[in-house]
Design a protein around this motif. Sequence first.
Motif, PDB file in Angstrom:
ATOM      1  N   ARG A 162       0.838  -1.202   0.000  1.00  0.00           N
ATOM      2  CA  ARG A 162       0.000   0.000   0.000  1.00  0.00           C
ATOM      3  C   ARG A 162       0.870   1.248   0.000  1.00  0.00           C
ATOM      4  O   ARG A 162       0.719   2.138  -0.838  1.00  0.00           O
ATOM      5  CB  ARG A 162      -0.915  -0.012   1.224  1.00  0.00           C
ATOM      6  N   LEU A 214      -0.804  11.261   4.513  1.00  0.00           N
ATOM      7  CA  LEU A 214      -1.932  10.348   4.736  1.00  0.00           C
ATOM      8  C   LEU A 214      -1.435   8.915   4.822  1.00  0.00           C
ATOM      9  O   LEU A 214      -1.854   8.155   5.703  1.00  0.00           O
ATOM     10  CB  LEU A 214      -2.949  10.502   3.608  1.00  0.00           C
ATOM     11  N   ILE A 218      -1.805   6.254   7.777  1.00  0.00           N
ATOM     12  CA  ILE A 218      -2.480   4.975   7.563  1.00  0.00           C
ATOM     13  C   ILE A 218      -1.601   3.820   8.025  1.00  0.00           C
ATOM     14  O   ILE A 218      -2.056   2.905   8.698  1.00  0.00           O
ATOM     15  CB  ILE A 218      -2.804   4.791   6.057  1.00  0.00           C
TER      16      ILE A 218
ATOM     17  N   LEU B  58     -10.972   8.181   6.181  1.00  0.00           N
ATOM     18  CA  LEU B  58      -9.685   8.118   5.484  1.00  0.00           C
ATOM     19  C   LEU B  58      -9.063   6.736   5.637  1.00  0.00           C
ATOM     20  O   LEU B  58      -8.491   6.200   4.684  1.00  0.00           O
ATOM     21  CB  LEU B  58      -8.736   9.192   6.038  1.00  0.00           C
ATOM     22  N   LEU B  59      -9.202   6.161   6.827  1.00  0.00           N
ATOM     23  CA  LEU B  59      -8.658   4.819   7.044  1.00  0.00           C
ATOM     24  C   LEU B  59      -9.354   3.819   6.133  1.00  0.00           C
ATOM     25  O   LEU B  59      -8.705   3.008   5.456  1.00  0.00           O
ATOM     26  CB  LEU B  59      -8.853   4.437   8.510  1.00  0.00           C
ATOM     27  N   ALA B  62      -8.320   4.264   2.543  1.00  0.00           N
ATOM     28  CA  ALA B  62      -6.974   3.749   2.267  1.00  0.00           C
ATOM     29  C   ALA B  62      -6.987   2.240   2.162  1.00  0.00           C
ATOM     30  O   ALA B  62      -6.277   1.663   1.341  1.00  0.00           O
ATOM     31  CB  ALA B  62      -6.011   4.199   3.356  1.00  0.00           C
ATOM     32  N   VAL B  63      -7.811   1.595   2.999  1.00  0.00           N
ATOM     33  CA  VAL B  63      -7.874   0.130   2.924  1.00  0.00           C
ATOM     34  C   VAL B  63      -8.554  -0.290   1.621  1.00  0.00           C
ATOM     35  O   VAL B  63      -8.133  -1.250   0.969  1.00  0.00           O
ATOM     36  CB  VAL B  63      -8.586  -0.439   4.163  1.00  0.00           C
ATOM     37  N   GLU B  65      -8.399   1.235  -1.077  1.00  0.00           N
ATOM     38  CA  GLU B  65      -7.489   1.551  -2.171  1.00  0.00           C
ATOM     39  C   GLU B  65      -6.514   0.416  -2.457  1.00  0.00           C
ATOM     40  O   GLU B  65      -5.959   0.335  -3.555  1.00  0.00           O
ATOM     41  CB  GLU B  65      -6.720   2.803  -1.764  1.00  0.00           C
ATOM     42  N   THR B  66      -6.319  -0.462  -1.463  1.00  0.00           N
ATOM     43  CA  THR B  66      -5.270  -1.476  -1.564  1.00  0.00           C
ATOM     44  C   THR B  66      -5.381  -2.320  -2.834  1.00  0.00           C
ATOM     45  O   THR B  66      -4.372  -2.555  -3.501  1.00  0.00           O
ATOM     46  CB  THR B  66      -5.339  -2.409  -0.345  1.00  0.00           C
ATOM     47  N   ILE B  69      -4.073  -0.549  -5.731  1.00  0.00           N
ATOM     48  CA  ILE B  69      -2.619  -0.465  -5.673  1.00  0.00           C
ATOM     49  C   ILE B  69      -1.985  -1.777  -6.126  1.00  0.00           C
ATOM     50  O   ILE B  69      -0.957  -1.778  -6.805  1.00  0.00           O
ATOM     51  CB  ILE B  69      -2.175  -0.097  -4.243  1.00  0.00           C
ATOM     52  N   TYR B  70      -2.616  -2.917  -5.770  1.00  0.00           N
ATOM     53  CA  TYR B  70      -2.092  -4.199  -6.251  1.00  0.00           C
ATOM     54  C   TYR B  70      -2.083  -4.221  -7.774  1.00  0.00           C
ATOM     55  O   TYR B  70      -1.106  -4.658  -8.390  1.00  0.00           O
ATOM     56  CB  TYR B  70      -2.942  -5.360  -5.740  1.00  0.00           C
ATOM     57  N   LEU B  72      -1.888  -1.667  -9.718  1.00  0.00           N
ATOM     58  CA  LEU B  72      -0.823  -0.757 -10.160  1.00  0.00           C
ATOM     59  C   LEU B  72       0.530  -1.445 -10.097  1.00  0.00           C
ATOM     60  O   LEU B  72       1.358  -1.303 -11.013  1.00  0.00           O
ATOM     61  CB  LEU B  72      -0.820   0.494  -9.275  1.00  0.00           C
ATOM     62  N   ILE B  73       0.756  -2.235  -9.026  1.00  0.00           N
ATOM     63  CA  ILE B  73       2.051  -2.903  -8.882  1.00  0.00           C
ATOM     64  C   ILE B  73       2.239  -3.959  -9.967  1.00  0.00           C
ATOM     65  O   ILE B  73       3.328  -4.084 -10.541  1.00  0.00           O
ATOM     66  CB  ILE B  73       2.195  -3.480  -7.464  1.00  0.00           C
ATOM     67  N   LEU B  76       3.175  -2.095 -13.020  1.00  0.00           N
ATOM     68  CA  LEU B  76       4.559  -1.617 -12.958  1.00  0.00           C
ATOM     69  C   LEU B  76       5.536  -2.760 -13.193  1.00  0.00           C
ATOM     70  O   LEU B  76       6.531  -2.595 -13.904  1.00  0.00           O
ATOM     71  CB  LEU B  76       4.842  -0.997 -11.584  1.00  0.00           C
ATOM     72  N   PHE B  80       8.219  -2.473 -16.102  1.00  0.00           N
ATOM     73  CA  PHE B  80       9.609  -2.124 -15.788  1.00  0.00           C
ATOM     74  C   PHE B  80      10.444  -3.277 -15.281  1.00  0.00           C
ATOM     75  O   PHE B  80      11.651  -3.204 -15.263  1.00  0.00           O
ATOM     76  CB  PHE B  80       9.647  -1.005 -14.746  1.00  0.00           C
TER      77      PHE B  80
END
Lengths: 232, 85
Positions: A162, A214, A218, B58-59, B62-63, B65-66, B69-70, B72-73, B76, B80
């Motif tokens: 994350r 942020l 988190i 926000l917490l 963010a969770v 969003e994980t 993000i996976y 995105l990784i 990437l 790359f």
Amino acid sequence: MEGGFGARIVFTLPGGIPVTETVTTTWIIMAVLIGCSYVFTRNFKKIPKGMQNFIEVLVNGIYNFTEQTMGQDKIGFAPYIGTIIIYIGFSNLSGLFGFRPPTADVNTTLGLSMITFFMIHGFGMKKKGVGTYLKGFTEPFWIMTPLNVIGELATPISLAFRLFGNIVGGTIIMGLLYGALAAFSTKLGITIPILQAAIPVPLHLYFDVFAGLLQSFIFTILTMVSVSMAMD
Amino acid sequence: MDAITGKELILACSAIGAGLAMIAGIGAGIGQGYAAGKGAEAVGKQPEAQGEIIKTMLLGAAVAETTGIYGLIIALILLFANPFV
């Protein structure tokens, strides 16, 4: 995009150990943090003034934050929580000064999340006793054990990725924008990339300041929640 | 026109795969929007608890969003640090 967006190797130690930008930027952050703590905590007065006020507010805030999230009995974690929130915050903000943030390297974030992982299990075992702790994995049914184990192993990985994904995504977008602005300046016939001057500011504000702070918040709050859940 | 070599084919498919991996962003977007909507609802009901609601929201965002993000990784890595080349 030669070499991609990985951390640059700054120099190689004798023996062939490469030292990347991540490590050198971490050294700079460490030096800044140690210097600040030394300078600001000297000759404290009974009646605070100047910088001492700010430091007291910061330390109090971290203690209150820990107490609210973890409970009164786990207030002893506050120094560690304060350390990681300040370290990750400074790391993420270092992009503002033209460094590559150390947290944009999966080694840093996975290292930090491994600390959390060992804290969760170490303090869980210490608080509940090894037998009771291991028995917790078989709940609610024994057949759930593999799922529980996988869930525990996923915690540090999700924490690390994350933070890493957020910061490296920001770094890549900023890199692309700077590259595009430089190319556009050249197209306009200006040798100095003048367009790089003010246009990236809002993106820096979002990716470095907002997302960076942020994410440090988190990371710490998830660490606190996991550790206190393992102990209760 | 030259024949396409195996490596070029892998690179082209990796680029398509990176694009497809970013579809994961939909889930994160829905999750974050849901968190924000519920947060707005909660502030409407209880304006005095705004600070606490923002922290929790926000917490949760963010969770949520994980998963994005996976994706995105994965993208990437394909672009790359391609393991197939």
